[in-house]
Structure formats: structure tokens, C-alpha cells
Design a protein around this motif. Sequence first.
Motif, short mmCIF file in Angstrom:
data_model
loop_
_atom_site.label_atom_id
_atom_site.label_comp_id
_atom_site.label_asym_id
_atom_site.label_seq_id
_atom_site.Cartn_x
_atom_site.Cartn_y
_atom_site.Cartn_z
N ASP A 244 32.45 27.52 29.36
CA ASP A 244 33.67 27.43 28.56
C ASP A 244 34.40 28.76 28.51
N ASP A 245 33.67 29.86 28.50
CA ASP A 245 34.32 31.17 28.43
C ASP A 245 35.15 31.44 29.68
N VAL A 246 34.61 31.11 30.84
CA VAL A 246 35.33 31.34 32.09
C VAL A 246 36.55 30.43 32.18
N ILE A 247 36.41 29.17 31.78
CA ILE A 247 37.51 28.21 31.90
C ILE A 247 38.62 28.50 30.90
N LEU A 248 38.26 28.83 29.68
CA LEU A 248 39.27 29.04 28.65
C LEU A 248 39.91 30.41 28.71
N SER A 249 39.21 31.39 29.30
CA SER A 249 39.77 32.74 29.35
C SER A 249 39.45 33.40 30.68
N PRO A 250 39.99 32.88 31.79
CA PRO A 250 39.73 33.47 33.11
C PRO A 250 40.46 34.80 33.27
N VAL A 251 39.83 35.76 33.92
CA VAL A 251 40.45 37.06 34.10
C VAL A 251 40.66 37.41 35.56
N HIS A 252 39.98 36.75 36.48
CA HIS A 252 40.19 37.02 37.90
C HIS A 252 41.32 36.14 38.43
N PRO A 253 42.25 36.69 39.21
CA PRO A 253 43.37 35.89 39.71
C PRO A 253 42.95 34.65 40.50
N TYR A 254 41.84 34.73 41.24
CA TYR A 254 41.40 33.56 42.00
C TYR A 254 40.96 32.44 41.06
N THR A 255 40.22 32.79 40.01
CA THR A 255 39.83 31.79 39.02
C THR A 255 41.06 31.17 38.39
N GLN A 256 42.04 31.99 38.08
CA GLN A 256 43.27 31.50 37.47
C GLN A 256 44.02 30.55 38.39
N CYS A 257 44.00 30.84 39.69
CA CYS A 257 44.65 29.94 40.66
C CYS A 257 43.91 28.60 40.75
N LEU A 258 42.58 28.65 40.75
CA LEU A 258 41.80 27.41 40.78
C LEU A 258 42.09 26.55 39.57
N LEU A 259 42.08 27.16 38.38
CA LEU A 259 42.31 26.41 37.16
C LEU A 259 43.75 25.93 37.05
N SER A 260 44.67 26.65 37.64
CA SER A 260 46.07 26.23 37.61
C SER A 260 46.30 24.98 38.44
N GLY A 324 39.87 37.28 25.92
CA GLY A 324 38.45 37.04 26.10
C GLY A 324 37.66 37.51 24.90
N GLU A 325 38.04 38.66 24.36
CA GLU A 325 37.33 39.17 23.20
C GLU A 325 37.57 38.27 22.00
N ALA A 326 38.76 37.69 21.93
CA ALA A 326 39.06 36.80 20.80
C ALA A 326 38.20 35.56 20.84
N GLU A 327 37.77 35.15 22.07
CA GLU A 327 36.92 33.99 22.19
C GLU A 327 35.46 34.33 21.91
N GLY A 328 35.17 35.59 21.68
CA GLY A 328 33.80 36.00 21.38
C GLY A 328 32.92 36.12 22.60
N VAL A 329 33.50 36.42 23.76
CA VAL A 329 32.73 36.55 24.98
C VAL A 329 31.96 37.86 24.97
N GLY A 330 30.67 37.80 25.18
CA GLY A 330 29.86 39.00 25.21
C GLY A 330 29.99 39.69 26.55
N ALA A 331 29.91 41.02 26.56
CA ALA A 331 30.06 41.79 27.79
C ALA A 331 29.00 41.42 28.81
N ALA A 332 27.79 41.06 28.34
CA ALA A 332 26.72 40.73 29.26
C ALA A 332 26.85 39.31 29.80
N GLU A 333 27.74 38.52 29.26
CA GLU A 333 27.85 37.12 29.66
C GLU A 333 28.99 36.88 30.64
N HIS A 334 30.13 37.45 30.38
CA HIS A 334 31.32 37.20 31.19
C HIS A 334 31.60 38.42 32.06
N GLN A 335 31.54 38.24 33.39
CA GLN A 335 31.76 39.34 34.32
C GLN A 335 32.82 38.95 35.34
N HIS A 336 33.48 39.96 35.89
CA HIS A 336 34.52 39.72 36.88
C HIS A 336 34.50 40.82 37.93
#
Length: 358
Positions: A244-260, A324-336
Motif C-alpha cells: 500500500d505504501d508504494v501504490i499510494l505514495s510512489p516516488v520513482h518515475p517508473y512506478t508513477q508511470c505504471l500506476l498512471s 510518503g512521510e505523511a503516510e507513515g512510511v518507515g525508512a527501512a520499509e520504503h526504498q527507491h
Amino acid sequence: MIEARGITRTYQTHGQFTGTRTVHALRGVDFTLPEGGAVSFIGESGCGKTTLGKILTGLETFDGGELVVDGVELSALKPRQRAKYFRRIQMIHQDPYSALNPTRTIEATLGDPLRMRAREKGGTGAGPGAWRERACELLTLVGLEPEAVLPKYPHQLSGGQRQRVVIARALTVDPQVLIADEAVSMIDVSMRLGILGLLRDLRSRLGISLVFITHDVATARYVGDGGELHVIYRGEVVERGLTDDVILSPVHPYTQCLLSAVPIMRGLEEPGPDRTAPTRALDERTDTPGCLFEPRCPFATDECFTTHPTLVPLGGDGAGVGAGEAEGVGAAEHQHACLNPAARRVVGVEVGAGAAGP
């Protein structure tokens, strides 16, 4: 259960007109699959997802890295010694039409592995009554009527029934891990939810771990609930974290293109305000010394052409990723792996909810 450390796979292709070319199918893939957990891989066709699945089941070798199963590093073992570990990991193939032998009944298809498994256990389960009872139990587990299915040939079953038989066959050897490679892409849309619900149910009821390989973000989110999502591009993981963290708050442009590219249900949803698309089609022959996505990235800079990014924790590079920080994503969990990360809202939102949230 499974730990992959820097898995790489390279092929050499030889074409009459294209000459010899090196294809990097996997470039240092890392992930950990806990017992009863789920890891999903999404990406375009040809990005290395299926190659990874074949490596995990022993159908394909790898050039570098380590594959650890139950604490044992498999590359240090002889092929015969590896077999018992790979048997715990079974694949659900993409095409249920070609995954079953058309000349054998379902009873014969399930009977051979069940008898083999009974002999391994050293019990009396190899008798016709015992293994047939187990076959009926497995077919019931996957939502089929045993007496109606066992005497039939694959061509006498629907696509959804065939895929359920494929799952039942995978369960005959009591696996601890299932590799679902595009398990619903060849099935009618009306039947997909039943198969996805079955995979999710197997996780909860039997404690089976799941590696889910797909193009479809929605199915990855449903089946991989509570697990990790890895976005893979040209053999390299460019973003990973809780699904859910990656889908709701993607930070890599490729992920954003996929979700778009995920369709929007008009009237019920509104497109995310930051939807984007690649600037050009994929050309695997184009390589850069920097970011692999740079030739197609709508946000690329000069630095992206010269510097190859590696996975770093979200926010750990000083980037302003407040969403991403607003969603409570931990630094060890969400990487890009992006030199200019920025959280963007690209997934559809319910009508009337577009202004809510960051």
C-alpha cells in the motif's frame, strides 16, 4: 524462508541481423520472503519477472548472487541436494492451457506426484485409495467438484477450472512457497477474482508463502495484502516497500508511470492529479551509464544520464517526500533508486475525495 541476495542473470543473444548482444535479465535483485508472507513483483513485459520465478523454482540458473532457502545457500549444494529445497517451491504457470498434458486425465495428472510424495514419506499413501482421497481433498480445497473433474481431460474444462487444477497439482507435494506467474492473465475477467481469492485463502489457511508476478497493480495489491511490492525495470528493482505504501505514495518515475496506466472507473473515480507517462517506448538496446529509465523518464536531468542510482531509504537522502512521510512510511520499509525522488499522487481517487489528503 527465501532470501535472495544480489541475484543476476545474463543472456547472450545471437541474431543474423542484430549480431551478438548481451541481455541483462536480472541485475542484483534482493528480497526476503518470510514464512506465510507475500512478495509481489510488477513491471513491463521483459523486465525479468518470469526469469526470477524460474530461478526460484530451479528451472533456471543464475550467474551471481546467493539464493538462501531455510538458511541453506543453494549454490553451494550439488544439483541432487538442491532438488529437495526446490520441491518446496512450486510454480503456477501463466497459461493453464499449456500447463496440463492434454493426453492425460486430471486423475492421472494428480496421481503421479501424489504417489511420489507418499513414497517419500515412507507411508502407505501410495495405494490407489489413499492418493485418490488426497486428490479429492485438494480439488475440493481449490473449489472444484472431484467426481466431476477427475475423469476429464484438460480440454473438457474451462480456463478457470484448469487454473484451479494447476494450483491443486502444485499443492500435491506440500509446498511451502507458491510462485504465481501471471496466474490470472489468461483467464476470463469474470473468473479472475475467484482465483485471486483462492491464492489469498491459501496464504491464510495453509500458511503458504507467495511470490506474485504480475503486470496488474490491482491484483498485486489484493493478493499481496500486508506483503512487499517490488517494482522491477529492465532486471533492476527501482522501488520497493509495503504494498500500500508504494501504490499510494510512489516516488520513482517508473512506478508513477505504471500506476498512471491503471484504468479509471469513470463516474466513480477521478484520475490522480500527478499522472504521467514515459516519454518514449521501451528500447532495451538503449543503455546509459546512469539510470536505466533515464531515456524514457519525464523528469530526467543531466545527472541521471551519468550517475547510476541505487536503492536508498525513502527520505534518507534528504529528499522532500512529505507525502510518503505523511503516510507513515518507515525508512527501512520504503526504498527507491531515483536521484530526484518526489512523491506523486497518480492512482485514482473516489469522486469527491480528490481534494483530500496531501
